[in-house]
Structure formats: structure tokens, C-alpha cells
Design a protein around this motif. Sequence first.
Motif, short mmCIF file in Angstrom:
data_model
loop_
_atom_site.label_atom_id
_atom_site.label_comp_id
_atom_site.label_asym_id
_atom_site.label_seq_id
_atom_site.Cartn_x
_atom_site.Cartn_y
_atom_site.Cartn_z
N VAL A 50 0.84 -1.20 0.00
CA VAL A 50 0.00 0.00 0.00
C VAL A 50 0.88 1.25 0.00
CG1 VAL A 50 -1.76 1.30 1.26
CG2 VAL A 50 -1.86 -1.20 1.18
N LEU A 51 1.79 1.33 0.97
CA LEU A 51 2.73 2.44 1.01
C LEU A 51 4.04 2.10 0.30
CD1 LEU A 51 2.35 3.62 4.73
CD2 LEU A 51 1.17 4.49 2.69
N THR A 52 4.44 0.83 0.41
CA THR A 52 5.74 0.42 -0.14
C THR A 52 5.63 -0.95 -0.79
OG1 THR A 52 6.48 -0.75 1.86
CG2 THR A 52 6.92 1.63 1.75
N VAL A 53 6.62 -1.28 -1.60
CA VAL A 53 6.89 -2.64 -2.06
C VAL A 53 8.38 -2.86 -1.88
CG1 VAL A 53 7.05 -4.17 -4.05
CG2 VAL A 53 4.96 -2.85 -3.68
N SER A 54 8.73 -3.92 -1.14
CA SER A 54 10.13 -4.17 -0.77
C SER A 54 10.73 -2.93 -0.10
CB SER A 54 10.95 -4.59 -1.99
OG SER A 54 10.51 -5.85 -2.48
N TRP A 55 9.90 -2.24 0.69
CA TRP A 55 10.29 -1.07 1.49
C TRP A 55 10.64 0.15 0.66
CZ3 TRP A 55 8.50 -1.56 6.10
CH2 TRP A 55 8.38 -2.84 6.64
N ARG A 56 10.31 0.12 -0.63
CA ARG A 56 10.48 1.31 -1.47
C ARG A 56 9.12 1.96 -1.67
NH1 ARG A 56 14.32 -2.14 -4.08
NH2 ARG A 56 12.85 -2.80 -5.70
N PRO A 57 9.00 3.28 -1.46
CA PRO A 57 7.70 3.95 -1.54
C PRO A 57 7.05 3.78 -2.90
CG PRO A 57 9.32 5.39 -0.52
CD PRO A 57 10.08 4.21 -1.07
N LEU A 58 5.76 3.53 -2.89
CA LEU A 58 4.99 3.51 -4.13
C LEU A 58 4.72 4.95 -4.56
CD1 LEU A 58 2.57 0.61 -3.27
CD2 LEU A 58 4.17 0.64 -5.18
N PRO A 59 4.53 5.17 -5.86
CA PRO A 59 4.34 6.55 -6.36
C PRO A 59 3.22 7.29 -5.63
CG PRO A 59 4.67 5.03 -8.19
CD PRO A 59 4.55 4.18 -6.96
N GLY A 60 3.55 8.46 -5.12
CA GLY A 60 2.57 9.33 -4.47
C GLY A 60 2.23 8.97 -3.04
N ALA A 61 2.78 7.87 -2.52
CA ALA A 61 2.38 7.41 -1.19
C ALA A 61 2.87 8.35 -0.09
CB ALA A 61 2.89 6.00 -0.94
N VAL A 62 4.11 8.80 -0.17
CA VAL A 62 4.67 9.70 0.86
C VAL A 62 3.84 10.98 0.91
CG1 VAL A 62 6.64 11.13 1.51
CG2 VAL A 62 7.00 8.76 0.74
N GLU A 63 3.59 11.56 -0.24
CA GLU A 63 2.83 12.81 -0.31
C GLU A 63 1.39 12.62 0.21
OE1 GLU A 63 6.19 12.73 -3.07
OE2 GLU A 63 4.47 11.39 -2.77
N ALA A 64 0.79 11.49 -0.12
CA ALA A 64 -0.58 11.23 0.31
C ALA A 64 -0.67 11.10 1.82
CB ALA A 64 -1.11 9.97 -0.38
N LEU A 65 0.27 10.36 2.42
CA LEU A 65 0.24 10.21 3.86
C LEU A 65 0.47 11.54 4.56
CD1 LEU A 65 -0.11 8.20 6.16
CD2 LEU A 65 2.37 7.89 6.19
N ARG A 66 1.38 12.34 4.01
CA ARG A 66 1.63 13.66 4.59
C ARG A 66 0.37 14.53 4.50
NH1 ARG A 66 6.35 15.48 5.91
NH2 ARG A 66 7.40 13.90 4.64
N GLU A 67 -0.32 14.48 3.36
CA GLU A 67 -1.54 15.27 3.18
C GLU A 67 -2.63 14.84 4.16
OE1 GLU A 67 -4.82 16.36 -0.31
OE2 GLU A 67 -2.90 15.40 -0.84
N ILE A 68 -2.76 13.53 4.37
CA ILE A 68 -3.77 13.02 5.29
C ILE A 68 -3.49 13.49 6.71
CG2 ILE A 68 -4.63 10.90 6.36
CD1 ILE A 68 -4.27 9.57 3.56
N ARG A 69 -2.25 13.44 7.11
CA ARG A 69 -1.89 13.88 8.46
C ARG A 69 -2.11 15.39 8.62
NH1 ARG A 69 2.02 9.81 11.43
NH2 ARG A 69 0.51 10.44 12.98
N GLU A 70 -1.73 16.16 7.61
CA GLU A 70 -1.88 17.61 7.69
C GLU A 70 -3.35 18.03 7.71
OE1 GLU A 70 0.41 19.01 4.42
OE2 GLU A 70 2.33 18.83 5.49
N ALA A 71 -4.23 17.16 7.17
CA ALA A 71 -5.66 17.45 7.19
C ALA A 71 -6.28 17.16 8.55
CB ALA A 71 -6.37 16.63 6.11
N GLY A 72 -5.50 16.61 9.47
CA GLY A 72 -5.97 16.40 10.83
C GLY A 72 -6.47 15.01 11.16
N TYR A 73 -6.33 14.07 10.23
CA TYR A 73 -6.77 12.70 10.51
C TYR A 73 -5.74 11.98 11.39
CZ TYR A 73 -10.14 13.37 6.73
OH TYR A 73 -11.16 13.85 5.95
N ALA A 74 -6.24 11.19 12.33
CA ALA A 74 -5.36 10.29 13.08
C ALA A 74 -4.95 9.15 12.15
CB ALA A 74 -6.07 9.75 14.31
N VAL A 75 -3.71 8.72 12.22
CA VAL A 75 -3.20 7.69 11.32
C VAL A 75 -2.52 6.60 12.13
CG1 VAL A 75 -1.54 7.15 9.49
CG2 VAL A 75 -2.88 9.26 9.37
#
Length: 267
Positions: free
Chosen positions: A14-39
Motif C-alpha cells: 500500500v505504502l511500499t513494495v520491498s520497502w520502497r515507496p509507491l508513487p505518491g504514497a509519501v505525499e498522500a500520507l503527509r496530506e492526510i496527516r496535515e488534514a488532521g486525521y489520526a493515522v
Amino acid sequence: MESVRAVLVDIDGVLTVSWRPLPGAVEALREIREAGYAVLLVTNTTSRTRASIAGTLADTGFPVSAEDVLTAPAATAAHLAAHAPGARCALLNSGDIAADLEGVPLVDPADGDAVPDVVLLGGAGPEFGYEALDRAFGQVQRGARLVAMHRNLYWRTAEGLRLDSGAFLAGLERAARVEAEITGKPARAFFEAALSRLGVGAGEAVMVGDDVESDVLAAQRAGITGVLVRTGKFQPEALDAADGTPDHVVDSFADVPALLRDWARRR
């Protein structure tokens, strides 16, 4: 659906494959956290501790710490403390997870003829050979409880799908005529522990995963909204054969912030 306050996220596939970030995953998680959601990252990974997982993810840009991770081994330790305190456990696992099994007495699986109280299965690897599985079979036959951290049949790596311990567990259960206690996903108790950690109700949470059965439908059975991503171990035939229908299916985790924004607008 109630107003969403928390997002549970599987890691591998979902976030990674073989511990390498999938495209857009880092940015998406950061956006979700900045929007105030608990993660909370909820994973059946059994080859690394929470601290190791968080460190690896942080090194690649993900905004996470060890407190943001709930692993199957950590859930297993809590389960054993509650239901089998002090039980001597013979661990069959690939990787060093002792730090996440704090308080669990581990014994050498090959220590003479002594029968452990619990045969504990983690994730598959080279350790899952005939001798080890046959020894576990004998110990269960002689009275040991069978506890498994998950039922995953396979996972996705950069080289393709790899066989996981669920495939061996199915044979062990059938041969020993027992049903294992499952402590990670898809166990309802695992999702309830995640909700408790975040202090939210099931109707206020979303689960994002790549395994239609263990991640998504299991979460939905616990009252959590399920979102299936078409990355990682996702296979169309698995979705077609699934014992239910995901609440939502998106191409990748990068699509989740837009999904959350859409839900917020509707409310």
C-alpha cells in the motif's frame, strides 16, 4: 458512515513494495496527516519490529514514528498476556521481532523433548523447512496451543509474489486437526486494538489495504469502512472470488486524500 476521524493503513503493498515507496504514497500520507486525521499503520509484517519499520519508512520520507505502527507481533504479545500469561512459546518466524514480543517467554523450538505451551507462527522464510514444521506438528499433537500472527498466503516483493506462512498454516491445521488462534489481521481483535489505540469508533475509521480479505473485508466486518487499492498483492481474480464487496476500490494510496475530501464535502 460517520464523520471520518482516523485512517488505518497497511504498509506492504500500500505504502511500499520491498520497502520502497509507491508513487505518491509519501505525499498522500503527509496530506492526510496535515488534514488532521489520526493515522495508524497496521501491518502483519513479522520480519521487523515497530521501531525498525518506522525508521525505514521515515528514512524514505514518510512522516511516521514507532508509535504510529501496530504490528502483528505487538498484538500477539498483548493477546498472550491476556489469554495465556507466562506461556512458554516456541516461535517459528523469519526475522528478529523479540522487541515486539516483550513479556513473552520464548523457548528454543528444538529444545529436547519438552513441549512448549504455545507454538507461535510468524512470517515465512527459510526457517519454514520440513524439520521445523514437522516439529511444530508434533508439539501441537502433544498439547501445545497453535497461535499464528496472520493467515497471509503471499505478499508482493520487487521480484513478484512470495509464499507466506498462511500456506503452511493451512496444512498444519489440517494435519493436526486444530484451528489456530489468529492475532493479526484478519482477527477482529486486531482492528479493535487499533481503534482503541486511536480512541475512535469503528464508524469513524477507514482501513486502506491491498488484501481484499485480510485487510478490507475483515475491517468491514468490524464496522470499519474498507478501501481496497489496486497495488501490492491486489489481483482482480482475488477480488472476484472474495467473500464480499469492498466499500471502495481505488488505484493506489495516492487516491485516498481525494476520497477523504469527497466524503468531507458530502457531510
